[in-house]
Design a protein around this motif. Sequence first.
Motif, mmCIF file in Angstrom:
data_model
loop_
_atom_site.group_PDB
_atom_site.id
_atom_site.type_symbol
_atom_site.label_atom_id
_atom_site.label_comp_id
_atom_site.label_asym_id
_atom_site.label_seq_id
_atom_site.Cartn_x
_atom_site.Cartn_y
_atom_site.Cartn_z
ATOM 1 N N TRP A 164 0.854 -1.129 -0.130
ATOM 2 C CA TRP A 164 0.051 0.166 -0.127
ATOM 3 C C TRP A 164 0.801 1.287 0.176
ATOM 4 C CZ3 TRP A 164 -0.950 4.572 2.284
ATOM 5 C CH2 TRP A 164 -2.279 5.032 2.256
ATOM 6 N N GLY A 165 0.377 2.260 -0.779
ATOM 7 C CA GLY A 165 1.263 3.325 -0.758
ATOM 8 C C GLY A 165 0.948 4.453 -2.031
ATOM 9 N N GLY A 166 1.650 5.524 -2.144
ATOM 10 C CA GLY A 166 1.294 6.390 -3.168
ATOM 11 C C GLY A 166 1.811 6.304 -4.504
ATOM 12 N N TYR A 167 1.236 7.123 -5.537
ATOM 13 C CA TYR A 167 1.639 7.272 -6.898
ATOM 14 C C TYR A 167 1.385 8.742 -7.123
ATOM 15 C CZ TYR A 167 0.752 2.495 -8.123
ATOM 16 O OH TYR A 167 0.644 0.771 -8.062
ATOM 17 N N ARG A 168 2.533 9.001 -7.955
ATOM 18 C CA ARG A 168 2.341 10.489 -8.428
ATOM 19 C C ARG A 168 2.524 10.586 -9.906
ATOM 20 N NH1 ARG A 168 6.296 11.965 -5.658
ATOM 21 N NH2 ARG A 168 5.255 13.723 -4.364
ATOM 22 N N LEU A 169 1.519 11.313 -10.504
ATOM 23 C CA LEU A 169 1.296 11.584 -11.789
ATOM 24 C C LEU A 169 2.021 12.650 -12.305
ATOM 25 C CD1 LEU A 169 -1.754 11.035 -13.922
ATOM 26 C CD2 LEU A 169 -0.450 13.108 -14.479
ATOM 27 N N VAL A 170 2.822 12.584 -13.027
ATOM 28 C CA VAL A 170 3.918 13.737 -13.478
ATOM 29 C C VAL A 170 3.357 14.259 -14.909
ATOM 30 C CG1 VAL A 170 6.112 14.440 -13.895
ATOM 31 C CG2 VAL A 170 5.572 12.875 -12.429
ATOM 32 N N PRO A 171 2.474 15.479 -14.739
ATOM 33 C CA PRO A 171 1.790 15.698 -15.955
ATOM 34 C C PRO A 171 2.680 16.141 -17.278
ATOM 35 C CG PRO A 171 1.334 17.332 -14.293
ATOM 36 C CD PRO A 171 2.137 16.318 -13.682
ATOM 37 N N ASP A 172 2.316 15.918 -18.419
ATOM 38 C CA ASP A 172 2.917 16.377 -19.654
ATOM 39 C C ASP A 172 1.743 17.212 -20.470
ATOM 40 O OD1 ASP A 172 1.571 14.664 -21.065
ATOM 41 O OD2 ASP A 172 3.414 13.241 -21.141
ATOM 42 N N ARG A 173 0.580 17.117 -19.634
ATOM 43 C CA ARG A 173 -0.614 17.844 -20.523
ATOM 44 C C ARG A 173 -1.557 18.055 -19.449
ATOM 45 N NH1 ARG A 173 -2.960 17.361 -25.980
ATOM 46 N NH2 ARG A 173 -5.470 17.415 -25.531
ATOM 47 N N ILE A 174 -2.061 19.418 -19.334
ATOM 48 C CA ILE A 174 -3.351 19.847 -18.504
ATOM 49 C C ILE A 174 -4.005 20.724 -18.985
ATOM 50 C CG2 ILE A 174 -3.601 20.955 -16.153
ATOM 51 C CD1 ILE A 174 -0.906 20.320 -15.121
ATOM 52 N N GLU A 175 -5.433 20.333 -19.197
ATOM 53 C CA GLU A 175 -6.436 21.213 -19.782
ATOM 54 C C GLU A 175 -7.227 21.566 -18.559
ATOM 55 O OE1 GLU A 175 -10.252 21.011 -22.518
ATOM 56 O OE2 GLU A 175 -8.457 19.300 -22.976
ATOM 57 N N PHE A 176 -7.730 23.235 -18.688
ATOM 58 C CA PHE A 176 -8.415 23.894 -17.894
ATOM 59 C C PHE A 176 -9.738 24.161 -18.882
ATOM 60 C CE2 PHE A 176 -4.603 24.411 -15.805
ATOM 61 C CZ PHE A 176 -4.918 24.191 -14.485
ATOM 62 N N TRP A 177 -10.753 23.620 -18.176
ATOM 63 C CA TRP A 177 -12.038 23.775 -19.153
ATOM 64 C C TRP A 177 -13.180 24.511 -18.167
ATOM 65 C CZ3 TRP A 177 -17.025 22.473 -18.184
ATOM 66 C CH2 TRP A 177 -17.978 22.281 -19.537
ATOM 67 N N ALA A 178 -13.697 25.613 -18.852
ATOM 68 C CA ALA A 178 -14.863 26.156 -18.180
ATOM 69 C C ALA A 178 -16.078 26.443 -18.887
ATOM 70 C CB ALA A 178 -14.307 27.647 -17.745
ATOM 71 N N GLU A 179 -17.180 26.322 -18.351
ATOM 72 C CA GLU A 179 -18.670 26.373 -18.939
ATOM 73 C C GLU A 179 -18.785 27.675 -19.628
ATOM 74 O OE1 GLU A 179 -22.316 24.481 -19.996
ATOM 75 O OE2 GLU A 179 -20.766 23.821 -18.947
ATOM 76 N N GLY A 180 -19.369 27.585 -20.685
ATOM 77 C CA GLY A 180 -19.590 28.715 -21.604
ATOM 78 C C GLY A 180 -21.194 28.788 -21.966
ATOM 79 N N LYS A 181 -21.744 29.815 -22.316
ATOM 80 C CA LYS A 181 -23.197 29.766 -22.699
ATOM 81 C C LYS A 181 -23.113 29.203 -24.133
ATOM 82 C CE LYS A 181 -24.841 33.757 -20.344
ATOM 83 N NZ LYS A 181 -25.298 35.154 -20.511
#
Length: 206
Positions: A164-181
Amino acid sequence: MNEKNAPKIGHEPHDAPFDMFETWFADAKKVETAYPDAMTLATADAQGRPSARIVLLKGFDPRGFVFYTNYESRKGGQLAENGFAALCFHWKTLEKCVRIEGKVAKVDAAESDEYFASRPRGSQLGAWASIQSRPMSGRFDLEKRVAEFTAKFGLGKVPRPEHWGGYRLVPDRIEFWAEGKFRLHDRKLFTRDDADSGWDTQKLFP
């Protein structure tokens, strides 16, 4: 026009998407009534067959995003076969979403020990008792194992199981999405080729 051919809008420093995530996450914790730290974790086995489930974010910084689990679970087995994974946060009240992709590796033992020691005793015992993702004949199987490990450790310290223990995801891609009309959402994509480099940024069509 695909994402690779979309125009770049800039190059931002190493911490930029993590600072943005910190702001959005703080907002989510103020308004989301349940589990703002819940995220979908998608993994795949060696044949590329995907699987997704909800896990809880337990830490993040410019090194990546951390979660904890049983290394012998189905997700642990898939990560051993295919070290790439994806995370997705959806905050319904905020009408925002964050999608994260990258390589996953185990955190070091000292980090896992520190987090395990902070858990409630019942959760510590549960980490020993649950043979995660394996079949059981009924609830009694789990309750019996909990009783066994409760007796084993008595009133003493419950050590972290090696499985039992931890994992770390090291990102190479991050997307920020915000709702629009009218579904004209706002999407900002951060990508990088090297974990020590800054980020290229693009705006994406919704």
